[in-house]
Design a protein around this motif. Structure first.
Motif, PDB file in Angstrom:
ATOM      1  N   LEU A 167     106.547 -47.001  11.557  1.00  0.00           N
ATOM      2  CA  LEU A 167     107.349 -47.132  12.770  1.00  0.00           C
ATOM      3  C   LEU A 167     106.871 -46.118  13.812  1.00  0.00           C
ATOM      4  CD1 LEU A 167     109.696 -48.619  14.077  1.00  0.00           C
ATOM      5  CD2 LEU A 167     111.207 -46.838  13.187  1.00  0.00           C
ATOM      6  N   GLY A 168     106.696 -46.617  15.042  1.00  0.00           N
ATOM      7  CA  GLY A 168     106.061 -45.796  16.068  1.00  0.00           C
ATOM      8  C   GLY A 168     106.962 -44.779  16.739  1.00  0.00           C
ATOM      9  N   TYR A 170     100.180 -40.462  20.583  1.00  0.00           N
ATOM     10  CA  TYR A 170      99.812 -41.847  20.252  1.00  0.00           C
ATOM     11  C   TYR A 170      98.427 -41.891  19.613  1.00  0.00           C
ATOM     12  CZ  TYR A 170     103.705 -43.763  23.023  1.00  0.00           C
ATOM     13  OH  TYR A 170     104.948 -44.108  23.499  1.00  0.00           O
ATOM     14  N   ASP A 171      97.482 -41.114  20.145  1.00  0.00           N
ATOM     15  CA  ASP A 171      96.128 -41.119  19.565  1.00  0.00           C
ATOM     16  C   ASP A 171      96.178 -40.678  18.100  1.00  0.00           C
ATOM     17  OD1 ASP A 171      95.064 -41.906  21.983  1.00  0.00           O
ATOM     18  OD2 ASP A 171      94.176 -39.960  22.480  1.00  0.00           O
ATOM     19  N   LEU A 172      96.901 -39.600  17.838  1.00  0.00           N
ATOM     20  CA  LEU A 172      96.975 -39.080  16.461  1.00  0.00           C
ATOM     21  C   LEU A 172      97.681 -40.067  15.542  1.00  0.00           C
ATOM     22  CD1 LEU A 172      97.880 -35.410  17.420  1.00  0.00           C
ATOM     23  CD2 LEU A 172      95.770 -36.132  16.255  1.00  0.00           C
ATOM     24  N   MET A 195     106.476 -41.836  17.942  1.00  0.00           N
ATOM     25  CA  MET A 195     105.252 -41.054  18.141  1.00  0.00           C
ATOM     26  C   MET A 195     105.492 -39.577  18.308  1.00  0.00           C
ATOM     27  SD  MET A 195     106.697 -41.807  21.021  1.00  0.00           S
ATOM     28  CE  MET A 195     106.913 -41.407  22.742  1.00  0.00           C
ATOM     29  N   ARG A 196     106.753 -39.197  18.643  1.00  0.00           N
ATOM     30  CA  ARG A 196     106.978 -37.760  18.871  1.00  0.00           C
ATOM     31  C   ARG A 196     106.676 -36.958  17.606  1.00  0.00           C
ATOM     32  NH1 ARG A 196     112.539 -36.996  22.294  1.00  0.00           N
ATOM     33  NH2 ARG A 196     112.120 -38.497  23.954  1.00  0.00           N
ATOM     34  N   ARG A 197     106.802 -37.580  16.422  1.00  0.00           N
ATOM     35  CA  ARG A 197     106.493 -36.872  15.183  1.00  0.00           C
ATOM     36  C   ARG A 197     105.041 -36.383  15.155  1.00  0.00           C
ATOM     37  NH1 ARG A 197     109.740 -39.082  10.054  1.00  0.00           N
ATOM     38  NH2 ARG A 197     111.719 -39.572  11.046  1.00  0.00           N
ATOM     39  N   TYR A 198     104.165 -37.060  15.945  1.00  0.00           N
ATOM     40  CA  TYR A 198     102.746 -36.676  15.987  1.00  0.00           C
ATOM     41  C   TYR A 198     102.411 -35.796  17.181  1.00  0.00           C
ATOM     42  CZ  TYR A 198     101.758 -39.963  12.260  1.00  0.00           C
ATOM     43  OH  TYR A 198     101.736 -40.600  11.058  1.00  0.00           O
ATOM     44  N   ASP A 199     103.349 -35.618  18.093  1.00  0.00           N
ATOM     45  CA  ASP A 199     103.084 -34.799  19.277  1.00  0.00           C
ATOM     46  C   ASP A 199     102.844 -33.355  18.833  1.00  0.00           C
ATOM     47  OD1 ASP A 199     103.265 -34.235  22.239  1.00  0.00           O
ATOM     48  OD2 ASP A 199     104.899 -32.975  21.492  1.00  0.00           O
ATOM     49  N   PRO A 200     101.763 -32.719  19.313  1.00  0.00           N
ATOM     50  CA  PRO A 200     101.471 -31.356  18.840  1.00  0.00           C
ATOM     51  C   PRO A 200     102.639 -30.380  19.033  1.00  0.00           C
ATOM     52  CG  PRO A 200      99.555 -32.271  19.955  1.00  0.00           C
ATOM     53  CD  PRO A 200     100.662 -33.269  20.122  1.00  0.00           C
ATOM     54  N   GLU A 201     103.388 -30.520  20.141  1.00  0.00           N
ATOM     55  CA  GLU A 201     104.517 -29.586  20.353  1.00  0.00           C
ATOM     56  C   GLU A 201     105.652 -29.834  19.351  1.00  0.00           C
ATOM     57  OE1 GLU A 201     105.296 -28.096  24.631  1.00  0.00           O
ATOM     58  OE2 GLU A 201     104.867 -30.227  24.815  1.00  0.00           O
ATOM     59  N   TYR A 202     106.006 -31.119  19.165  1.00  0.00           N
ATOM     60  CA  TYR A 202     107.067 -31.413  18.182  1.00  0.00           C
ATOM     61  C   TYR A 202     106.630 -31.039  16.770  1.00  0.00           C
ATOM     62  CZ  TYR A 202     110.249 -33.731  21.356  1.00  0.00           C
ATOM     63  OH  TYR A 202     111.154 -33.982  22.355  1.00  0.00           O
ATOM     64  N   ALA A 203     105.337 -31.291  16.461  1.00  0.00           N
ATOM     65  CA  ALA A 203     104.841 -30.979  15.112  1.00  0.00           C
ATOM     66  C   ALA A 203     104.911 -29.471  14.877  1.00  0.00           C
ATOM     67  CB  ALA A 203     103.423 -31.506  14.952  1.00  0.00           C
ATOM     68  N   ALA A 204     104.555 -28.680  15.913  1.00  0.00           N
ATOM     69  CA  ALA A 204     104.597 -27.218  15.758  1.00  0.00           C
ATOM     70  C   ALA A 204     106.046 -26.740  15.597  1.00  0.00           C
ATOM     71  CB  ALA A 204     103.949 -26.553  16.967  1.00  0.00           C
ATOM     72  N   LEU A 205     106.951 -27.354  16.359  1.00  0.00           N
ATOM     73  CA  LEU A 205     108.367 -26.975  16.250  1.00  0.00           C
ATOM     74  C   LEU A 205     108.900 -27.296  14.847  1.00  0.00           C
ATOM     75  CD1 LEU A 205     110.855 -25.911  17.767  1.00  0.00           C
ATOM     76  CD2 LEU A 205     111.294 -28.249  18.542  1.00  0.00           C
ATOM     77  N   ALA A 206     108.554 -28.488  14.377  1.00  0.00           N
ATOM     78  CA  ALA A 206     108.998 -28.890  13.029  1.00  0.00           C
ATOM     79  C   ALA A 206     108.435 -27.922  11.988  1.00  0.00           C
ATOM     80  CB  ALA A 206     108.556 -30.323  12.735  1.00  0.00           C
TER      81      ALA A 206
END
Ligand code: ISE
Length: 341
Positions: free
Chosen positions: A123-124, A282-284, A126-137
């Motif tokens: 499921l898309g 989206y690219d990631l 995409m924020r889960r792949y965003d570098p900022e959200y990923a770093a926060l997580a």
């Protein structure tokens, strides 16, 4: 290894962007078929891709022999049936959010996928792949910020375009913060409250804009979402985590400072919409999906699943009901998670 041949169902703004990405920036994929309810639009997109054909029927495209995997970018109301058709054809599918625009439809997808020998749906969110959200997580998981107390989100669009009414905006826009809340805090949302201030003048009359949505987590932590989708300004998505050892904020755009001429201003570039803001995400996401499909696992472990899509839809249903309760909490009714075969 040969490229996977992808059908893209729906080539509006986001679908056309995915075609470009799959064809030119993703390793191991080629777009073999495109479908759009506007055939002219599909033809224009296909014309830019060597060997790509236009289909007149999304279900033909999904089942076709020249298609190994599917990306669904049609309007949300079609996602559930199209995803289930991918399961029937045994094809991996990257379905854009939302999984569906009713909780019932989303649950149908969960149930259908549970019947398969192994999951096929990504499921898309995409924020889960965003570098900022990923770093926060990653910070929240590592415990460096201590105990998370409150999460504040802001979601601002220049215009909500055709998605003019309350239900559509909840399922299409607020659904992202629903997933962010579950993704960052790793627990379910138990209840939703909605506060409706005086609407701004830019929105259609059947849309409350802005809305303040409050997600009460199972642990009683709170996530706030200030949703304002007709700002008449640029695109902004911010998340702020208040924790016992600090406060972390993402989405300030501080990585890009731009000197504008001829306006003679200096500052941060304002994205026009989510396509440039989340281009890296989206690219990631699409590369991770392509790698998983080519590697035979079909889904990347970082991606959102059909269950995440159903849980989000159930919260959105509660939010829609909460629009009419004058700020009172509506509990989220989450059905049992089917056991996979
Ligand atoms: C759109 O469909 C998206 O997914 C964007 O990320 C979101 O910000 C926007 O509000 C939606 O309409």
């Amino acid at each position: 290894m040969t490229d996977i041949r992808v059908a893209v169902i729906g080539v509006g703004v986001m679908g056309a962007d995915h075609v470009e990405r799959l064809q030119r920036r993703t390793k191991g994929t080629t777009v073999s078929v495109v479908y759009d309810f506007d055939r002219g639009r599909a033809e224009a997109v296909a014309a830019g891709v060597n060997g790509c054909r236009v289909s007149d029927d999304p279900y033909e495209a999904i089942a076709a022999d020249d298609v190994d995997a599917v990306v669904i970018v049609s309007p949300g109301a079609f996602h559930a049936d199209q995803a289930i058709a991918c399961f029937a054809a045994g094809k991996p599918v990257l379905c854009e959010k939302p999984l569906a625009v009713t909780a019932d439809d989303a649950y149908r997808v969960v149930e259908a996928e549970a019947e398969l020998p192994k999951p096929l749906l990504t499921l898309g969110f995409m924020r889960r792949y965003d570098p900022e959200y990923a770093a926060l997580a990653a910070d929240l998981r590592s415990g460096v910020l201590g105990e998370t107390i409150l999460v504040n989100c802001k979601h601002r669009n220049a215009t909500s375009g055709l998605n003019g009414n309350d239900r559509a905006v909840v399922f299409d826009s607020a659904v992202h913060e629903v997933d962010v809340a579950r993704f960052l805090l790793r627990e379910e949302i138990a209840g939703v409250r909605v506060i409706l201030p005086r609407p701004g003048p830019n929105a259609a009359s059947d849309l409350h804009d802005p809305m303040l949505i409050l997600f009460g987590m199972e642990s009683r932590r709170l996530v706030t979402d200030e949703l304002y989708v007709n700002t008449n300004a640029g695109y902004e998505v911010r998340t702020e985590v208040l924790a016992s050892r600090g406060i972390a904020t993402i989405g300030l755009g501080v990585s890009r400072q731009v000197a504008h001429t001829p306006e003679l201003t200096w500052g941060f570039a304002h994205d026009v919409n989510w396509v440039p803001r989340f281009a890296a995400a989206y690219d990631l996401e699409v590369q991770a999906w392509a790698d998983a499909v080519r590697g035979g696992s079909n889904v990347d472990s970082h991606a959102a699943t059909s269950w995440d899509g159903y849980a989000a839809a159930a919260v959105c249903e509660a939010a829609v009901r909460a629009l009419g309760t004058d700020g009172a909490e509506v509990r989220v009714d989450l059905r049992p998670r089917p056991v996979s075969r």
